[in-house]
Motif scaffolding. Structure first.
Motif, mmCIF file in Angstrom:
data_model
loop_
_atom_site.group_PDB
_atom_site.id
_atom_site.type_symbol
_atom_site.label_atom_id
_atom_site.label_comp_id
_atom_site.label_asym_id
_atom_site.label_seq_id
_atom_site.Cartn_x
_atom_site.Cartn_y
_atom_site.Cartn_z
ATOM 1 N N ALA A 27 27.198 33.320 52.483
ATOM 2 C CA ALA A 27 27.815 31.991 52.488
ATOM 3 C C ALA A 27 28.617 31.716 51.224
ATOM 4 C CB ALA A 27 26.738 30.927 52.658
ATOM 5 N N SER A 28 28.301 32.411 50.124
ATOM 6 C CA SER A 28 29.011 32.138 48.872
ATOM 7 C C SER A 28 30.471 32.581 48.916
ATOM 8 C CB SER A 28 28.304 32.795 47.691
ATOM 9 O OG SER A 28 28.408 34.195 47.754
ATOM 10 N N VAL A 29 30.858 33.342 49.938
ATOM 11 C CA VAL A 29 32.264 33.743 50.089
ATOM 12 C C VAL A 29 33.146 32.502 50.145
ATOM 13 C CG1 VAL A 29 33.925 34.741 51.712
ATOM 14 C CG2 VAL A 29 31.830 35.952 51.197
ATOM 15 N N MET A 30 32.667 31.433 50.740
ATOM 16 C CA MET A 30 33.474 30.228 50.909
ATOM 17 C C MET A 30 33.212 29.174 49.834
ATOM 18 S SD MET A 30 35.188 31.351 53.282
ATOM 19 C CE MET A 30 36.241 29.996 53.690
ATOM 20 N N GLU A 31 32.320 29.452 48.875
ATOM 21 C CA GLU A 31 32.048 28.488 47.813
ATOM 22 C C GLU A 31 33.131 28.592 46.738
ATOM 23 O OE1 GLU A 31 28.145 29.042 46.241
ATOM 24 O OE2 GLU A 31 27.197 28.755 48.183
ATOM 25 N N PRO A 32 33.760 27.471 46.392
ATOM 26 C CA PRO A 32 34.839 27.504 45.402
ATOM 27 C C PRO A 32 34.413 28.087 44.054
ATOM 28 C CG PRO A 32 34.820 25.394 46.519
ATOM 29 C CD PRO A 32 33.593 26.137 46.958
ATOM 30 N N ASP A 33 33.212 27.763 43.585
ATOM 31 C CA ASP A 33 32.762 28.282 42.289
ATOM 32 C C ASP A 33 32.695 29.796 42.284
ATOM 33 O OD1 ASP A 33 32.543 25.690 41.439
ATOM 34 O OD2 ASP A 33 30.363 25.595 41.618
ATOM 35 N N THR A 34 32.201 30.359 43.376
ATOM 36 C CA THR A 34 32.103 31.818 43.481
ATOM 37 C C THR A 34 33.484 32.434 43.553
ATOM 38 O OG1 THR A 34 29.989 31.624 44.631
ATOM 39 C CG2 THR A 34 31.162 33.709 44.855
ATOM 40 N N ARG A 35 34.363 31.853 44.337
ATOM 41 C CA ARG A 35 35.719 32.407 44.474
ATOM 42 C C ARG A 35 36.466 32.364 43.143
ATOM 43 N NH1 ARG A 35 37.088 32.680 50.058
ATOM 44 N NH2 ARG A 35 39.081 33.608 49.531
ATOM 45 N N ILE A 36 36.301 31.283 42.379
ATOM 46 C CA ILE A 36 36.949 31.169 41.072
ATOM 47 C C ILE A 36 36.459 32.266 40.141
ATOM 48 C CG2 ILE A 36 37.092 29.736 38.986
ATOM 49 C CD1 ILE A 36 37.142 27.292 40.922
ATOM 50 N N LEU A 37 35.144 32.496 40.134
ATOM 51 C CA LEU A 37 34.562 33.535 39.279
ATOM 52 C C LEU A 37 35.054 34.922 39.680
ATOM 53 C CD1 LEU A 37 32.571 34.220 36.999
ATOM 54 C CD2 LEU A 37 30.786 34.346 38.737
ATOM 55 N N LYS A 41 37.222 37.475 37.362
ATOM 56 C CA LYS A 41 36.612 38.715 36.876
ATOM 57 C C LYS A 41 36.825 39.912 37.788
ATOM 58 C CE LYS A 41 34.524 36.670 33.427
ATOM 59 N NZ LYS A 41 34.856 36.895 32.066
ATOM 60 N N GLY A 42 36.781 39.697 39.097
ATOM 61 C CA GLY A 42 36.883 40.814 40.041
ATOM 62 C C GLY A 42 35.599 41.637 40.067
ATOM 63 N N PHE A 43 35.661 42.816 40.652
ATOM 64 C CA PHE A 43 34.534 43.739 40.728
ATOM 65 C C PHE A 43 34.988 45.111 40.263
ATOM 66 C CE2 PHE A 43 33.470 40.705 44.174
ATOM 67 C CZ PHE A 43 32.229 40.287 43.723
ATOM 68 N N CYS A 44 34.072 45.865 39.695
ATOM 69 C CA CYS A 44 34.397 47.236 39.291
ATOM 70 C C CYS A 44 34.480 48.112 40.546
ATOM 71 C CB CYS A 44 33.333 47.783 38.334
ATOM 72 S SG CYS A 44 31.719 48.059 39.091
ATOM 73 N N HIS A 67 41.382 37.406 45.110
ATOM 74 C CA HIS A 67 41.455 38.003 43.763
ATOM 75 C C HIS A 67 42.829 38.640 43.542
ATOM 76 C CE1 HIS A 67 40.463 40.162 40.132
ATOM 77 N NE2 HIS A 67 40.746 41.308 40.720
ATOM 78 N N THR A 68 43.336 39.333 44.540
ATOM 79 C CA THR A 68 44.654 39.968 44.436
ATOM 80 C C THR A 68 45.752 38.918 44.294
ATOM 81 O OG1 THR A 68 43.869 41.828 45.760
ATOM 82 C CG2 THR A 68 46.250 41.562 45.562
ATOM 83 N N ALA A 69 45.695 37.864 45.077
ATOM 84 C CA ALA A 69 46.690 36.793 44.995
ATOM 85 C C ALA A 69 46.665 36.134 43.616
ATOM 86 C CB ALA A 69 46.444 35.752 46.079
ATOM 87 N N GLU A 70 45.478 35.901 43.080
ATOM 88 C CA GLU A 70 45.341 35.301 41.757
ATOM 89 C C GLU A 70 45.889 36.235 40.672
ATOM 90 O OE1 GLU A 70 44.436 32.537 38.851
ATOM 91 O OE2 GLU A 70 44.283 32.250 41.018
ATOM 92 N N THR A 71 45.620 37.518 40.793
ATOM 93 C CA THR A 71 46.109 38.498 39.821
ATOM 94 C C THR A 71 47.631 38.570 39.848
ATOM 95 O OG1 THR A 71 44.065 39.774 40.040
ATOM 96 C CG2 THR A 71 45.960 40.910 39.094
ATOM 97 N N ILE A 72 48.211 38.587 41.034
ATOM 98 C CA ILE A 72 49.677 38.608 41.161
ATOM 99 C C ILE A 72 50.274 37.348 40.535
ATOM 100 C CG2 ILE A 72 51.567 38.424 42.837
ATOM 101 C CD1 ILE A 72 49.907 40.350 44.631
#
Length: 88
Positions: A27-37, A41-44, A67-72
């Motif tokens: 469910a955290s996929v749709m939580e704004p706090d998780t998406r912002i983090l 940071k992304g994942f290794c 994450h890709t959209a934010e990085t671009i």
């Protein structure tokens, strides 16, 4: 706790890591706090592979897409500066 020959700390680390991976794809996929983090940071590579191998590939794709959209978005200004410097 069933160790199956593992060190106690290794068993705790493995269990925690899997639990967090499941939480990020749940469910955290749709939580704004998780998406912002995740966007910040992304994942290794290792954890991207772990998330991809789990059952919720859609959740992983949503995290990866934002994450890709934010990085671009963050790279647009520095790339424009580099292009203008290269042109001069």
């Amino acid at each position: 706790m069933k160790l199956e020959g593992e060190c106690l700390f290794c068993a705790l680390e493995r269990r925690t890591e899997l639990g967090e991976a499941e939480r990020y794809l749940g469910a955290s996929v749709m939580e704004p706090d998780t998406r912002i983090l995740v966007n910040d940071k992304g994942f290794c590579t290792r954890h991207h592979a772990m998330l991809f191998s789990m059952s919720n590939r859609l959740g992983h794709a949503l995290m990866l897409e934002s994450h890709t959209a934010e990085t671009i978005s963050r790279l647009k200004k520095p790339l424009a500066s580099l292009r203008s410097a290269a042109a001069s």
